[in-house]
Design a protein around this motif. Structure first.
Motif, PDB file in Angstrom:
ATOM      1  N   THR A 157     -23.965  -9.090 -29.481  1.00 52.67           N
ATOM      2  CA  THR A 157     -23.845 -10.490 -29.085  1.00 52.67           C
ATOM      3  C   THR A 157     -23.801 -11.387 -30.316  1.00 52.67           C
ATOM      4  OG1 THR A 157     -25.037 -10.034 -27.033  1.00 52.67           O
ATOM      5  CG2 THR A 157     -24.932 -12.328 -27.740  1.00 52.67           C
ATOM      6  N   GLY A 158     -24.678 -11.123 -31.262  1.00 59.61           N
ATOM      7  CA  GLY A 158     -24.697 -11.916 -32.485  1.00 59.61           C
ATOM      8  C   GLY A 158     -23.425 -11.766 -33.286  1.00 59.61           C
ATOM      9  N   LEU A 159     -22.941 -10.542 -33.426  1.00 60.65           N
ATOM     10  CA  LEU A 159     -21.718 -10.300 -34.183  1.00 60.65           C
ATOM     11  C   LEU A 159     -20.518 -10.951 -33.507  1.00 60.65           C
ATOM     12  CD1 LEU A 159     -20.444  -8.990 -36.623  1.00 60.65           C
ATOM     13  CD2 LEU A 159     -20.284  -6.859 -35.342  1.00 60.65           C
ATOM     14  N   HIS A 160     -20.456 -10.876 -32.184  1.00 58.34           N
ATOM     15  CA  HIS A 160     -19.363 -11.519 -31.452  1.00 58.34           C
ATOM     16  C   HIS A 160     -19.383 -13.031 -31.689  1.00 58.34           C
ATOM     17  CE1 HIS A 160     -17.346 -13.317 -27.957  1.00 58.34           C
ATOM     18  NE2 HIS A 160     -16.547 -12.268 -28.060  1.00 58.34           N
ATOM     19  N   GLY A 161     -20.557 -13.632 -31.639  1.00 60.96           N
ATOM     20  CA  GLY A 161     -20.675 -15.073 -31.870  1.00 60.96           C
ATOM     21  C   GLY A 161     -20.269 -15.466 -33.278  1.00 60.96           C
ATOM     22  N   VAL A 162     -20.699 -14.686 -34.264  1.00 64.32           N
ATOM     23  CA  VAL A 162     -20.354 -14.978 -35.658  1.00 64.32           C
ATOM     24  C   VAL A 162     -18.851 -14.828 -35.867  1.00 64.32           C
ATOM     25  CG1 VAL A 162     -20.597 -14.116 -38.028  1.00 64.32           C
ATOM     26  CG2 VAL A 162     -22.616 -14.430 -36.609  1.00 64.32           C
ATOM     27  N   LEU A 163     -18.267 -13.767 -35.322  1.00 67.21           N
ATOM     28  CA  LEU A 163     -16.827 -13.569 -35.481  1.00 67.21           C
ATOM     29  C   LEU A 163     -16.028 -14.683 -34.829  1.00 67.21           C
ATOM     30  CD1 LEU A 163     -16.536  -9.721 -35.018  1.00 67.21           C
ATOM     31  CD2 LEU A 163     -15.973 -11.018 -37.074  1.00 67.21           C
ATOM     32  N   SER A 164     -16.485 -15.165 -33.689  1.00 67.54           N
ATOM     33  CA  SER A 164     -15.794 -16.273 -33.025  1.00 67.54           C
ATOM     34  C   SER A 164     -15.833 -17.524 -33.900  1.00 67.54           C
ATOM     35  CB  SER A 164     -16.426 -16.569 -31.667  1.00 67.54           C
ATOM     36  OG  SER A 164     -16.257 -15.475 -30.801  1.00 67.54           O
ATOM     37  N   LYS A 165     -16.992 -17.814 -34.481  1.00 68.22           N
ATOM     38  CA  LYS A 165     -17.112 -18.986 -35.361  1.00 68.22           C
ATOM     39  C   LYS A 165     -16.256 -18.829 -36.611  1.00 68.22           C
ATOM     40  CE  LYS A 165     -21.762 -20.251 -33.891  1.00 68.22           C
ATOM     41  NZ  LYS A 165     -23.175 -20.301 -34.299  1.00 68.22           N
ATOM     42  N   LYS A 178     -11.561  -9.754 -23.273  1.00 71.52           N
ATOM     43  CA  LYS A 178     -11.455 -10.920 -24.149  1.00 71.52           C
ATOM     44  C   LYS A 178     -12.730 -11.074 -24.977  1.00 71.52           C
ATOM     45  CE  LYS A 178     -11.014 -15.918 -24.064  1.00 71.52           C
ATOM     46  NZ  LYS A 178     -11.102 -17.111 -23.245  1.00 71.52           N
ATOM     47  N   ASN A 179     -13.848 -10.693 -24.414  1.00 75.79           N
ATOM     48  CA  ASN A 179     -15.135 -10.839 -25.087  1.00 75.79           C
ATOM     49  C   ASN A 179     -15.572  -9.574 -25.808  1.00 75.79           C
ATOM     50  OD1 ASN A 179     -15.564 -13.529 -24.293  1.00 75.79           O
ATOM     51  ND2 ASN A 179     -16.185 -12.832 -22.278  1.00 75.79           N
ATOM     52  N   SER A 180     -14.681  -8.578 -25.920  1.00 82.68           N
ATOM     53  CA  SER A 180     -15.072  -7.338 -26.592  1.00 82.68           C
ATOM     54  C   SER A 180     -15.155  -7.561 -28.098  1.00 82.68           C
ATOM     55  CB  SER A 180     -14.083  -6.210 -26.279  1.00 82.68           C
ATOM     56  OG  SER A 180     -12.904  -6.363 -27.032  1.00 82.68           O
ATOM     57  N   LEU A 181     -15.994  -6.795 -28.731  1.00 83.29           N
ATOM     58  CA  LEU A 181     -16.165  -6.888 -30.174  1.00 83.29           C
ATOM     59  C   LEU A 181     -14.872  -6.520 -30.892  1.00 83.29           C
ATOM     60  CD1 LEU A 181     -18.015  -7.391 -32.576  1.00 83.29           C
ATOM     61  CD2 LEU A 181     -18.725  -5.020 -32.432  1.00 83.29           C
ATOM     62  N   PHE A 182     -14.194  -5.516 -30.389  1.00 82.25           N
ATOM     63  CA  PHE A 182     -12.935  -5.090 -30.993  1.00 82.25           C
ATOM     64  C   PHE A 182     -11.921  -6.233 -30.994  1.00 82.25           C
ATOM     65  CE2 PHE A 182      -8.730  -3.033 -30.645  1.00 82.25           C
ATOM     66  CZ  PHE A 182      -8.744  -2.334 -31.844  1.00 82.25           C
ATOM     67  N   ASN A 242     -35.828   1.204 -27.679  1.00 84.46           N
ATOM     68  CA  ASN A 242     -35.225  -0.124 -27.767  1.00 84.46           C
ATOM     69  C   ASN A 242     -33.809  -0.111 -28.331  1.00 84.46           C
ATOM     70  OD1 ASN A 242     -37.533  -1.429 -26.816  1.00 84.46           O
ATOM     71  ND2 ASN A 242     -38.463  -1.319 -28.846  1.00 84.46           N
ATOM     72  N   LEU A 243     -33.195   1.050 -28.501  1.00 83.19           N
ATOM     73  CA  LEU A 243     -31.881   1.111 -29.122  1.00 83.19           C
ATOM     74  C   LEU A 243     -30.828   0.325 -28.345  1.00 83.19           C
ATOM     75  CD1 LEU A 243     -31.581   4.769 -30.448  1.00 83.19           C
ATOM     76  CD2 LEU A 243     -31.807   2.666 -31.756  1.00 83.19           C
ATOM     77  N   GLN A 244     -30.848   0.441 -27.030  1.00 89.93           N
ATOM     78  CA  GLN A 244     -29.843  -0.272 -26.250  1.00 89.93           C
ATOM     79  C   GLN A 244     -30.040  -1.779 -26.371  1.00 89.93           C
ATOM     80  OE1 GLN A 244     -29.688   0.578 -22.064  1.00 89.93           O
ATOM     81  NE2 GLN A 244     -27.728  -0.446 -21.817  1.00 89.93           N
ATOM     82  N   LYS A 245     -31.280  -2.242 -26.330  1.00 86.14           N
ATOM     83  CA  LYS A 245     -31.549  -3.669 -26.485  1.00 86.14           C
ATOM     84  C   LYS A 245     -31.144  -4.160 -27.868  1.00 86.14           C
ATOM     85  CE  LYS A 245     -35.340  -3.860 -23.190  1.00 86.14           C
ATOM     86  NZ  LYS A 245     -36.785  -4.065 -23.015  1.00 86.14           N
ATOM     87  N   GLN A 246     -31.444  -3.378 -28.886  1.00 85.23           N
ATOM     88  CA  GLN A 246     -31.066  -3.755 -30.242  1.00 85.23           C
ATOM     89  C   GLN A 246     -29.548  -3.810 -30.389  1.00 85.23           C
ATOM     90  OE1 GLN A 246     -32.884  -0.961 -32.901  1.00 85.23           O
ATOM     91  NE2 GLN A 246     -34.965  -1.607 -32.405  1.00 85.23           N
ATOM     92  N   PHE A 247     -28.874  -2.817 -29.818  1.00 83.25           N
ATOM     93  CA  PHE A 247     -27.416  -2.779 -29.899  1.00 83.25           C
ATOM     94  C   PHE A 247     -26.814  -4.005 -29.222  1.00 83.25           C
ATOM     95  CE2 PHE A 247     -23.309  -1.525 -28.078  1.00 83.25           C
ATOM     96  CZ  PHE A 247     -22.635  -1.191 -29.236  1.00 83.25           C
ATOM     97  N   GLN A 248     -27.276  -4.330 -28.032  1.00 79.61           N
ATOM     98  CA  GLN A 248     -26.749  -5.492 -27.312  1.00 79.61           C
ATOM     99  C   GLN A 248     -27.035  -6.791 -28.072  1.00 79.61           C
ATOM    100  OE1 GLN A 248     -28.510  -5.021 -23.444  1.00 79.61           O
ATOM    101  NE2 GLN A 248     -26.864  -3.703 -22.714  1.00 79.61           N
ATOM    102  N   PHE A 249     -28.211  -6.893 -28.636  1.00 78.54           N
ATOM    103  CA  PHE A 249     -28.570  -8.080 -29.418  1.00 78.54           C
ATOM    104  C   PHE A 249     -27.612  -8.264 -30.595  1.00 78.54           C
ATOM    105  CE2 PHE A 249     -30.869  -9.823 -33.097  1.00 78.54           C
ATOM    106  CZ  PHE A 249     -31.198 -11.078 -32.600  1.00 78.54           C
ATOM    107  N   HIS A 250     -27.380  -7.190 -31.336  1.00 75.41           N
ATOM    108  CA  HIS A 250     -26.511  -7.275 -32.509  1.00 75.41           C
ATOM    109  C   HIS A 250     -25.048  -7.464 -32.120  1.00 75.41           C
ATOM    110  CE1 HIS A 250     -29.604  -6.710 -35.474  1.00 75.41           C
ATOM    111  NE2 HIS A 250     -30.078  -5.691 -34.794  1.00 75.41           N
TER     112      HIS A 250
END
Length: 158
Positions: A129-137, A11-15, A119-127
């Motif tokens: 999370t942000g993209l998921h939040g923006v898409l939900s809004k 349910k929380n996947s980006l796809f 830091n690629l994994q941290k950057q990926f997770q950060f983005h």
């Protein structure tokens, strides 16, 4: 028990977030038969829409529902077709201007690329999370706009 936790994670996947957003915008697009009726309908009448307007979104110039309708459709198009067309033109311009500086920048980029890989994994997770939040809004905003349009033309919300 495993299926319950997997479905919650899905349910929380980006796809799925992208699909929900695209579905909401498609529904909005099918419902709004006369987009010009959205002109001069202020966003402030709904709390959620007012919050999005006050968040500093410079793409909404007029502050009416029509401009937000166009913005949501544009974002849907970017998701479905990609933003590479605009990005390619910008990159071509920048590459022409930076060819002379390329040799000195190569040495600097080798050092910074090693640091970036850590830091690629941290950057990926950060983005993500942000993209998921923006898409939900944005999905919520598309649904709100659809309901407001129904109210404006007298259909009512179901």
């Amino acid at each position: 028990m495993m299926q319950i936790s997997e479905s919650h994670l899905q349910k929380n996947s980006l796809f799925n977030s992208m699909n929900r957003f695209i579905g909401a915008v498609n529904n909005m697009d099918q419902t709004v038969m006369v987009p010009s009726l959205l002109r001069d309908v202020p966003l402030e009448e709904e709390r959620e829409m007012a919050a999005m307007k006050s968040s500093g979104n410079s793409d909404i110039e007029d502050g009416d529902m029509y401009s937000y309708y166009q913005l949501l459709k544009s974002i849907r198009c970017d998701i479905e077709w990609g933003v590479m067309r605009a990005e390619e033109a910008k990159k071509r311009k920048e590459s022409r201007a930076s060819i002379s500086r390329m040799d000195s920048a190569e040495e600097d980029s080798e050092v910074s690329s090693e640091e970036d890989e850590d830091n690629l994994q941290k950057q990926f997770q950060f983005h993500m999370t942000g993209l998921h939040g923006v898409l939900s809004k944005l999905t919520q905003q598309a649904n709100t706009l659809t309901n407001r349009y129904k109210q404006e033309i007298g259909i009512g919300c179901y």
